[in-house]
Design a protein around this motif. Structure first.
Motif, short mmCIF file in Angstrom:
data_model
loop_
_atom_site.label_atom_id
_atom_site.label_comp_id
_atom_site.label_asym_id
_atom_site.label_seq_id
_atom_site.Cartn_x
_atom_site.Cartn_y
_atom_site.Cartn_z
N TRP A 165 0.83 -1.21 0.00
CA TRP A 165 0.00 0.00 0.00
C TRP A 165 0.86 1.26 0.00
CZ3 TRP A 165 0.03 3.69 3.90
CH2 TRP A 165 0.73 3.35 5.06
N ARG A 166 2.02 1.21 0.62
CA ARG A 166 2.91 2.37 0.67
C ARG A 166 3.50 2.69 -0.70
NH1 ARG A 166 4.16 5.48 4.48
NH2 ARG A 166 4.01 4.99 6.70
N GLN A 167 3.68 1.65 -1.52
CA GLN A 167 4.26 1.86 -2.85
C GLN A 167 3.25 2.42 -3.84
OE1 GLN A 167 5.62 -2.24 -3.26
NE2 GLN A 167 7.75 -1.54 -3.28
N ARG A 168 2.00 2.35 -3.51
CA ARG A 168 0.94 2.81 -4.40
C ARG A 168 0.56 4.25 -4.03
NH1 ARG A 168 -3.92 -0.55 -5.05
NH2 ARG A 168 -3.69 0.00 -7.26
N THR A 169 1.19 5.20 -4.68
CA THR A 169 1.09 6.60 -4.28
C THR A 169 0.51 7.50 -5.36
OG1 THR A 169 3.39 6.95 -4.98
CG2 THR A 169 3.02 6.40 -2.66
N GLY A 170 -0.07 6.91 -6.40
CA GLY A 170 -0.63 7.74 -7.47
C GLY A 170 -1.71 8.68 -6.98
N LYS A 171 -1.78 9.86 -7.56
CA LYS A 171 -2.77 10.86 -7.13
C LYS A 171 -4.20 10.37 -7.33
CE LYS A 171 0.17 14.91 -7.90
NZ LYS A 171 0.31 16.20 -8.63
N ALA A 172 -4.40 9.52 -8.33
CA ALA A 172 -5.76 9.05 -8.62
C ALA A 172 -6.11 7.78 -7.86
CB ALA A 172 -5.90 8.80 -10.12
N LEU A 173 -5.23 7.32 -6.96
CA LEU A 173 -5.51 6.10 -6.21
C LEU A 173 -6.81 6.24 -5.43
CD1 LEU A 173 -4.43 3.30 -5.24
CD2 LEU A 173 -3.43 4.51 -3.28
N GLY A 174 -7.73 5.29 -5.66
CA GLY A 174 -9.00 5.30 -4.94
C GLY A 174 -10.02 6.27 -5.49
N GLU A 175 -9.73 6.89 -6.64
CA GLU A 175 -10.67 7.82 -7.25
C GLU A 175 -11.11 7.30 -8.62
OE1 GLU A 175 -11.94 10.17 -5.68
OE2 GLU A 175 -10.55 10.59 -4.04
N ASP A 176 -12.35 7.61 -8.99
CA ASP A 176 -12.83 7.23 -10.31
C ASP A 176 -12.18 8.10 -11.37
OD1 ASP A 176 -14.53 5.46 -9.03
OD2 ASP A 176 -16.26 6.81 -9.10
N VAL A 177 -11.82 7.48 -12.48
CA VAL A 177 -11.37 8.23 -13.65
C VAL A 177 -12.25 7.77 -14.81
CG1 VAL A 177 -9.01 8.45 -12.82
CG2 VAL A 177 -9.62 6.49 -14.24
N PRO A 178 -12.35 8.55 -15.89
CA PRO A 178 -13.23 8.18 -17.00
C PRO A 178 -13.00 6.74 -17.47
CG PRO A 178 -12.42 10.41 -17.32
CD PRO A 178 -11.69 9.86 -16.13
N GLY A 179 -14.06 5.95 -17.42
CA GLY A 179 -13.99 4.57 -17.87
C GLY A 179 -13.34 3.61 -16.89
N ARG A 180 -12.94 4.10 -15.71
CA ARG A 180 -12.25 3.25 -14.74
C ARG A 180 -12.72 3.56 -13.33
NH1 ARG A 180 -6.02 4.09 -15.46
NH2 ARG A 180 -6.21 3.55 -13.26
N PRO A 181 -13.82 2.96 -12.89
CA PRO A 181 -14.25 3.15 -11.49
C PRO A 181 -13.17 2.63 -10.54
CG PRO A 181 -15.97 2.12 -12.81
CD PRO A 181 -14.73 2.09 -13.64
#
Length: 265
Positions: A165-181
């Protein structure tokens, strides 16, 4: 196929068969049902023939749902995974069999294809896997050649492991993006980052915005992750305190677990 496989899956599970062997073991009984007829047509597409590769995709997914159902619930059953997204399904399957250790790329490909995914999209698009340097990238397409590819790749000794979980630091982590809930596992990893920061307000705001308190899959997934995490690890400490907070919404701010620092994953 489902009737023939139901008892067999329970027998294989009780016999202690796990990992890729469990997926392969279910193929034989399923094909017995398919091979009884010269042609198998799709009920929802009159006249259209179901290919063996399509049939095996349904078989593999049924096996995956059986395993993940056991991870999420003591009684298991397909109802335990009803509505669970493919990314979270893959994560639980991989985590249950291989933990956070390197896994043979052949098994990773098999699991990914069984979930309707590919190892490439899990690595690059979802930032869920870390591949060994020697592993070959492809276009990420899943087709009937994937099982052969899995065997070929596995023979090379390539591996892949889940990112922490610490390595997963993308800004969109846990947020919906177009076409990708946002997958449920991403939402939990986002919550872990917020909880580790030591402030309860952003945690509650995220829980409410995502409707996680009303999500029937959220509590059993949290519990499953706690049981899959290493005892005494920061991951387990975070998950346990986060789970306690979710169960006690009225938790006062001064009782919130302090920020965790100086601990290894």
């Amino acid at each position: 196929m489902q009737k023939r496989m139901a008892d067999r899956l329970h027998d294989y599970w009780d016999a202690g068969i796990r990992g890729p062997d469990f997926v392969w073991a279910a193929t034989g009984p399923a094909l017995e049902a398919y091979s009884r007829y010269p042609v198998v047509k799709k009920a929802n597409s009159p006249g259209e023939v179901m290919r063996v590769s399509e049939f095996l995709q349904h078989v593999r997914r049924l096996v995956v749902d059986f395993v993940v159902g056991r991870v999420l619930s003591e009684t298991g059953g397909l109802e335990a995974v009803s509505g669970l997204d493919d990314i979270t399904t893959y994560y639980l399957l991989h985590r249950y069999d291989f933990g956070m250790e390197p896994a043979p790329i052949g098994a990773v490909i098999l699991y990914a294809v069984s979930c309707g995914l590919s190892d490439t999209t899990l690595t690059h698009q979802w930032d869920l896997l870390s591949r060994s340097a020697s592993a070959r990238d492809d276009d990420g397409a899943a087709d009937e050649d994937d099982e052969t590819e899995a065997a070929d790749e596995g023979a090379k000794g390539d591996t892949a492991r889940l990112k922490t979980w610490r390595q997963r630091t993308g800004k969109a982590l846990g947020e919906d993006v177009p076409g990708r809930p946002a997958p449920l596992i991403d939402q939990i990893h986002r919550l872990m980052h917020l909880w580790a920061a030591g402030e309860v307000a952003p945690v509650d705001a995220y829980l409410d915005r995502r409707g996680l308190r009303r999500n029937a899959l959220f509590p059993p997934l949290l519990q499953a992750l706690i049981e899959l995490s290493e005892a005494g690890s920061q991951e387990r400490a975070l998950l346990e305190s986060l789970s306690n907070h979710v169960q006690n919404r009225g938790l006062a701010p001064d009782r919130v677990q302090p920020r965790f620092t100086g601990m290894e994953d």
